[in-house]
Design a protein around this motif. Structure first.
Motif, PDB file in Angstrom:
ATOM      1  N   SER A 177      52.176  -3.041 103.442  1.00  0.00           N
ATOM      2  CA  SER A 177      52.933  -4.256 103.151  1.00  0.00           C
ATOM      3  C   SER A 177      52.986  -5.220 104.324  1.00  0.00           C
ATOM      4  N   TRP A 178      52.742  -4.725 105.520  1.00  0.00           N
ATOM      5  CA  TRP A 178      52.725  -5.596 106.688  1.00  0.00           C
ATOM      6  C   TRP A 178      51.280  -6.043 106.854  1.00  0.00           C
ATOM      7  N   PRO A 179      50.981  -7.300 106.579  1.00  0.00           N
ATOM      8  CA  PRO A 179      49.584  -7.747 106.578  1.00  0.00           C
ATOM      9  C   PRO A 179      48.850  -7.425 107.884  1.00  0.00           C
ATOM     10  N   VAL A 180      47.662  -6.858 107.724  1.00  0.00           N
ATOM     11  CA  VAL A 180      46.848  -6.478 108.877  1.00  0.00           C
ATOM     12  C   VAL A 180      46.574  -7.691 109.754  1.00  0.00           C
ATOM     13  N   ALA A 181      46.328  -8.836 109.140  1.00  0.00           N
ATOM     14  CA  ALA A 181      46.027 -10.045 109.924  1.00  0.00           C
ATOM     15  C   ALA A 181      47.179 -10.391 110.869  1.00  0.00           C
ATOM     16  N   GLN A 182      48.415 -10.214 110.419  1.00  0.00           N
ATOM     17  CA  GLN A 182      49.555 -10.507 111.288  1.00  0.00           C
ATOM     18  C   GLN A 182      49.640  -9.490 112.420  1.00  0.00           C
ATOM     19  N   ARG A 183      49.413  -8.213 112.117  1.00  0.00           N
ATOM     20  CA  ARG A 183      49.424  -7.197 113.170  1.00  0.00           C
ATOM     21  C   ARG A 183      48.312  -7.474 114.184  1.00  0.00           C
ATOM     22  N   GLN A 184      47.150  -7.894 113.692  1.00  0.00           N
ATOM     23  CA  GLN A 184      46.034  -8.180 114.593  1.00  0.00           C
ATOM     24  C   GLN A 184      46.358  -9.365 115.497  1.00  0.00           C
ATOM     25  N   ARG A 185      47.037 -10.381 114.957  1.00  0.00           N
ATOM     26  CA  ARG A 185      47.438 -11.536 115.786  1.00  0.00           C
ATOM     27  C   ARG A 185      48.368 -11.106 116.920  1.00  0.00           C
TER      28      ARG A 185
ATOM     29  N   ALA B  72      47.399 -11.372 120.851  1.00  0.00           N
ATOM     30  CA  ALA B  72      48.261 -12.075 121.805  1.00  0.00           C
ATOM     31  C   ALA B  72      48.611 -11.167 122.976  1.00  0.00           C
ATOM     32  N   ALA B  73      48.913  -9.910 122.698  1.00  0.00           N
ATOM     33  CA  ALA B  73      49.215  -8.958 123.774  1.00  0.00           C
ATOM     34  C   ALA B  73      47.984  -8.767 124.664  1.00  0.00           C
ATOM     35  N   TYR B  74      46.828  -8.656 124.063  1.00  0.00           N
ATOM     36  CA  TYR B  74      45.576  -8.482 124.802  1.00  0.00           C
ATOM     37  C   TYR B  74      45.335  -9.674 125.731  1.00  0.00           C
ATOM     38  N   ALA B  75      45.565 -10.879 125.215  1.00  0.00           N
ATOM     39  CA  ALA B  75      45.377 -12.087 126.027  1.00  0.00           C
ATOM     40  C   ALA B  75      46.318 -12.110 127.226  1.00  0.00           C
TER      41      ALA B  75
ATOM     42  N   ILE C 114      48.605  -7.062 128.107  1.00  0.00           N
ATOM     43  CA  ILE C 114      49.605  -6.055 127.748  1.00  0.00           C
ATOM     44  C   ILE C 114      48.950  -5.025 126.824  1.00  0.00           C
ATOM     45  N   PRO C 115      48.984  -3.742 127.169  1.00  0.00           N
ATOM     46  CA  PRO C 115      48.365  -2.726 126.309  1.00  0.00           C
ATOM     47  C   PRO C 115      49.116  -2.567 124.996  1.00  0.00           C
ATOM     48  N   ALA C 116      48.345  -2.283 123.935  1.00  0.00           N
ATOM     49  CA  ALA C 116      48.931  -2.102 122.608  1.00  0.00           C
ATOM     50  C   ALA C 116      48.395  -0.818 121.990  1.00  0.00           C
ATOM     51  N   VAL C 117      49.256  -0.170 121.213  1.00  0.00           N
ATOM     52  CA  VAL C 117      48.893   1.034 120.468  1.00  0.00           C
ATOM     53  C   VAL C 117      49.220   0.766 119.007  1.00  0.00           C
ATOM     54  N   SER C 118      48.279   1.079 118.112  1.00  0.00           N
ATOM     55  CA  SER C 118      48.481   0.904 116.679  1.00  0.00           C
ATOM     56  C   SER C 118      48.529   2.272 116.008  1.00  0.00           C
TER      57      SER C 118
ATOM     58  N   PRO D 157      43.671   1.107 112.465  1.00  0.00           N
ATOM     59  CA  PRO D 157      42.850   0.648 113.590  1.00  0.00           C
ATOM     60  C   PRO D 157      42.893  -0.878 113.705  1.00  0.00           C
ATOM     61  N   LEU D 158      43.088  -1.365 114.910  1.00  0.00           N
ATOM     62  CA  LEU D 158      43.084  -2.801 115.196  1.00  0.00           C
ATOM     63  C   LEU D 158      42.239  -3.037 116.442  1.00  0.00           C
ATOM     64  N   ASP D 159      41.527  -4.144 116.477  1.00  0.00           N
ATOM     65  CA  ASP D 159      40.763  -4.495 117.674  1.00  0.00           C
ATOM     66  C   ASP D 159      41.710  -4.659 118.849  1.00  0.00           C
ATOM     67  N   HIS D 160      41.296  -4.235 120.027  1.00  0.00           N
ATOM     68  CA  HIS D 160      42.037  -4.364 121.287  1.00  0.00           C
ATOM     69  C   HIS D 160      43.294  -3.498 121.332  1.00  0.00           C
ATOM     70  N   ALA D 161      43.380  -2.487 120.466  1.00  0.00           N
ATOM     71  CA  ALA D 161      44.534  -1.585 120.480  1.00  0.00           C
ATOM     72  C   ALA D 161      44.037  -0.146 120.442  1.00  0.00           C
ATOM     73  N   VAL D 162      44.748   0.722 121.126  1.00  0.00           N
ATOM     74  CA  VAL D 162      44.486   2.152 121.024  1.00  0.00           C
ATOM     75  C   VAL D 162      44.966   2.582 119.640  1.00  0.00           C
ATOM     76  N   TYR D 163      44.162   3.363 118.942  1.00  0.00           N
ATOM     77  CA  TYR D 163      44.501   3.808 117.595  1.00  0.00           C
ATOM     78  C   TYR D 163      44.993   5.250 117.624  1.00  0.00           C
ATOM     79  N   VAL D 164      46.132   5.498 116.993  1.00  0.00           N
ATOM     80  CA  VAL D 164      46.666   6.840 116.807  1.00  0.00           C
ATOM     81  C   VAL D 164      46.958   6.965 115.320  1.00  0.00           C
ATOM     82  N   GLY D 165      46.312   7.921 114.659  1.00  0.00           N
ATOM     83  CA  GLY D 165      46.528   7.986 113.220  1.00  0.00           C
ATOM     84  C   GLY D 165      46.197   9.318 112.609  1.00  0.00           C
ATOM     85  N   THR D 166      46.308   9.341 111.310  1.00  0.00           N
ATOM     86  CA  THR D 166      46.089  10.522 110.504  1.00  0.00           C
ATOM     87  C   THR D 166      44.783  10.367 109.743  1.00  0.00           C
TER      88      THR D 166
END
Length: 156
Positions: free
Chosen positions: A76-84, A88-91, A94-98, A102-111
């Motif tokens: 329900s949380w649009p991927v495009a908004q999470r990617q933005r 922004a954090a990448y620019a 600031i490190p990001a974890v998703s 999976p999102l570009d420029h973020a470490v992915y932790v998932g199932t």
């Protein structure tokens, strides 16, 4: 130095969020120099859509004020908004974890929803000799649900 981490989430599942936050609090309890800030867009679904304005809470998080960003989303949380947010954090350097997406420029932790369902159904068929297996799915718009269904179908 004290580190500030912003946790951005959109989740209505109380039990899951309680467990996740308890685990984070337990881990951070050992880290006296980390502060954790939660931004949770709790909203109800309207025909698989969320209430208008429900995601505005994420605009309150000024990324430049944090040393790290953690995003836990669902379909329900649009991927495009999470990617933005991650972009922004990448620019800002600031490190990001998703979590779970999976999102570009973020470490992915998932199932591995596909793999877990595939192995479980394969086990039920091969070890327990089940021949009539029924599948109850989640929201059709949910990536996790789609992966579980695909794993189920492939195993069958």
């Amino acid at each position: 130095m004290t580190y500030k981490v912003a946790f951005l989430t959109f989740d209505w599942n109380y039990m899951m969020m309680t467990g996740l936050l308890k685990g984070i609090r337990t881990r951070l309890g050992r880290e006296k120099d980390v502060r954790f800030y939660v931004f949770n867009a709790l909203a109800r679904y309207l025909d698989e859509q969320i209430e208008e304005g429900a995601l505005e809470i994420f605009n309150l998080c000024h990324l430049q004020d944090y040393d790290g960003i953690l995003l836990q989303g669902n379909s329900s949380w649009p991927v495009a908004q999470r990617q933005r947010i991650v972009d922004a954090a990448y620019a800002l350097g600031i490190p990001a974890v998703s979590v779970n997406y999976p999102l570009d420029h973020a470490v992915y932790v998932g199932t591995d929803n596909y793999g877990a369902m595939f192995e479980m159904v394969k086990h039920v068929i091969q070890v327990h000799h089940a021949r009539r297996i029924y599948y109850a799915s989640g929201l059709q718009s949910s990536y996790e649900s789609q992966q579980r269904e695909l794993g189920f179908l492939d195993a069958c």
